[in-house]
Enzyme design. Structure first.
Site: not given
Ligand code: AMP
Length: 111
Positions: A28, A84, A91, A97, A99
């Site tokens: 992440d 999420n 989300q 995805h 985590h």
């Molecule tokens: P969510 O809030 O459950 O949708 O999680 C999305 C996650 O994606 C967050 O923890 C972000 O930090 C992560 N994220 C967003 N853009 C990137 C990226 N380019 N590379 C890696 N992680 C990312």
């Protein structure tokens, strides 16, 4: 197109831990724990868990098994797995995805 699809397509870089025909795992970009990675399906069919159908059963199982294998590989015995589902619970990227977080103590219930 979501940012995760761009990562799958290698249009933007990511710190990739694992990849196979069905899934991709990468660290992440904004980690909430010393170890925090995401496991995602390569298909864009599932924007969130509630969109998954019975036909995705094997894929969802594959994501979970991959998540726990990578957690073990990262040296985690205890870890938290989070999905999420929807804006209301945080989300932000609408491509399913998982985590995987670890390397510190966590409280329960989550906020
Ligand atoms: P969510 O809030 O459950 O949708 O999680 C999305 C996650 O994606 C967050 O923890 C972000 O930090 C992560 N994220 C967003 N853009 C990137 C990226 N380019 N590379 C890696 N992680 C990312």
């Amino acid at each position: 197109m979501t940012i995760f699809k761009k990562i799958i397509n290698k249009e933007i870089p990511a710190n990739i831990l694992y990849e196979d025909d069905f899934c991709l795992a990468f660290h992440d970009i904004n980690p909430k724990a010393p170890i925090h990675f995401l496991v995602i399906p390569k298909t864009t069919e599932i924007d969130k868990l509630s969109s998954a159908k019975k036909e995705h059963k094997d894929l969802l199982g594959h994501l979970m098994i991959t998540a726990k294998e990578l957690a073990e590989k990262e040296g985690l015995k205890d870890f938290r797995v989070v999905i999420n589902n929807g804006e209301g619970v945080g989300q932000t990227v609408f491509h399913l995805h998982i985590h995987v977080l670890g390397g510190r103590d966590f409280t329960w219930p989550p906020g």
